[in-house]
Design an enzyme around this catalytic site. Sequence first.
Site, PDB file in Angstrom:
ATOM      1  N   GLU A  82     -61.813   6.370 -19.372  1.00 47.06           N
ATOM      2  CA  GLU A  82     -63.030   5.614 -19.673  1.00 47.06           C
ATOM      3  C   GLU A  82     -64.064   5.852 -18.590  1.00 47.06           C
ATOM      4  OE1 GLU A  82     -66.131   3.074 -19.653  1.00 47.06           O
ATOM      5  OE2 GLU A  82     -64.606   2.796 -18.117  1.00 47.06           O
ATOM      6  N   GLU A  83     -63.608   5.935 -17.350  1.00 45.89           N
ATOM      7  CA  GLU A  83     -64.546   6.075 -16.227  1.00 45.89           C
ATOM      8  C   GLU A  83     -65.302   7.399 -16.252  1.00 45.89           C
ATOM      9  OE1 GLU A  83     -65.423   3.722 -14.544  1.00 45.89           O
ATOM     10  OE2 GLU A  83     -63.808   2.258 -14.496  1.00 45.89           O
ATOM     11  N   ARG A 100     -72.034 -10.833 -26.999  1.00 49.13           N
ATOM     12  CA  ARG A 100     -73.380 -10.547 -27.469  1.00 49.13           C
ATOM     13  C   ARG A 100     -73.304  -9.774 -28.775  1.00 49.13           C
ATOM     14  NH1 ARG A 100     -78.194 -11.019 -25.516  1.00 49.13           N
ATOM     15  NH2 ARG A 100     -79.751  -9.936 -26.770  1.00 49.13           N
ATOM     16  N   ASP A 143     -57.398   4.018 -17.054  1.00 54.34           N
ATOM     17  CA  ASP A 143     -57.653   4.728 -15.793  1.00 54.34           C
ATOM     18  C   ASP A 143     -58.183   3.839 -14.673  1.00 54.34           C
ATOM     19  OD1 ASP A 143     -59.957   4.514 -17.406  1.00 54.34           O
ATOM     20  OD2 ASP A 143     -60.898   6.282 -16.522  1.00 54.34           O
TER      21      ASP A 143
HETATM   22 ZN    ZN Z   1     -65.688   1.177 -14.632  1.00 53.20          ZN
HETATM   23 ZN    ZN Z   2     -64.271  -0.372 -16.959  1.00 51.07          ZN
END
Ligand code: ZN
Ligand code: ZN
Length: 439
Positions: free
Chosen positions: A166-167, A207, A99
Amino acid sequence: MTNYLSAILGMILLLAAPAMAEDTISRDVERDYNYLESLYTYLHQHPELSFHEERTAARIGDELRPLGFEVTQNVGGAGLVAVLKNGDGPTVMLRTDLDALPVREQTNVDYASAVTTMDDLGNQVSVMHACGHDVHMTVFVGTARRLVAMRDQWSGTLVMIGQPAEERGAGARAMLDDGLYERFPLPDYNVALHTSAGMPAGTIGWRAGYALANVDSVDITIHGIGGHGAYPHATRDPVMLAAQIITSLQTLVSRNVSPLEAGVVTVGSIHGGAKHNIISDRVDLQITVRSYTDEVRATLLEGIERIAVNTGRAMGFPEDKLPEVAIRDEHTPATYNDPALANRLAGIFRETFGEADVVETAPVMGGEDFSEYGRTDQKIPGFMFWLGGVAPQKIAQAEESGTALPSLHSPFFAPLPEPTIRRGVEAMTLAALELFGKK
Ligand code: ZN
Ligand code: ZN
């Protein structure tokens, strides 16, 4: 003597073998680069908002099907699952997001997005890949192309997923709820990357342990008893109560959370009132809450409710007018990189790309719903690393002028396609080969 020589020869070959494989990957990625850059340009110019990624997912499906993947579309919205079975061995899942964001691009690159669309609230908005998900998709397709070309060098099952939304922190959950781990081969490992808006193009940051934060959104509705600004004693003032609550919320991190743990409580929005001389009957607060551990998260969320409600009581608000606290269900859990997996893959990256290009990075308070794939009952180890995307001269200029680089989500964020994409494909391909156990 002959045995001795052939032993030495064998040792030389053995030592040279991994280096040769990696040289081959790098050469093949270079050869494939023009193809990938034109895909990147296409994706950048055709961004789609969260949960509307149909055309993007279709394009990725069209890239993977001819390579021999079995592709299933519309998993958890526009999500895509592509499976390549290549003999016995582990199952490795690689994830990209699909997205883009409602941002009007102002980068001046000649392939800038000019897309506008109607958002879910009916507003006309510009759309831009301002979080680098177009880089992620291009790397994803490039990795698929390499792993298919090298299929005689590994065995196992490759699961590649294109995740929507995802956003909104909702796409991973949507795919899991739609049977990602039941309908498709269950992964032994999950790997993803995210473009970094602070690291030089082509470098890698990583990490072990917590890398990104728990993200929660909280709404507080503060009711009041409105009236004339000159007669406050006859009202219950929600603006005054809001001010007290906002200040007191800052004691949560400073007084209730261990100084050795991390947390953030930010009141990002406050709305209330209409005029100088009217005491309003309502104020709305919107708060973002960040943490790493489940315990700190609970401390902060419970504390917000406790402070809001009891500050209302302390200020004499009636029981039926106390603040209402709503924790939004779009929670993104913290991203925890499995330490063994992170160290193993970072070790391969360091060996191949050199120490200078592979750096350990500090955890950040941003969020990513890649974390969801590791939080199911199966407890699958996952690793997400950063792929530097900034032109080195931009970093030098920013340092010289003392200005900040455009962050992710900025209308000015323009990753440098090469070498970012090339290094991304090399890294993802190496990671998969390592986990499959190169032949
Ligand atoms: Zn983002
Ligand atoms: Zn992102």
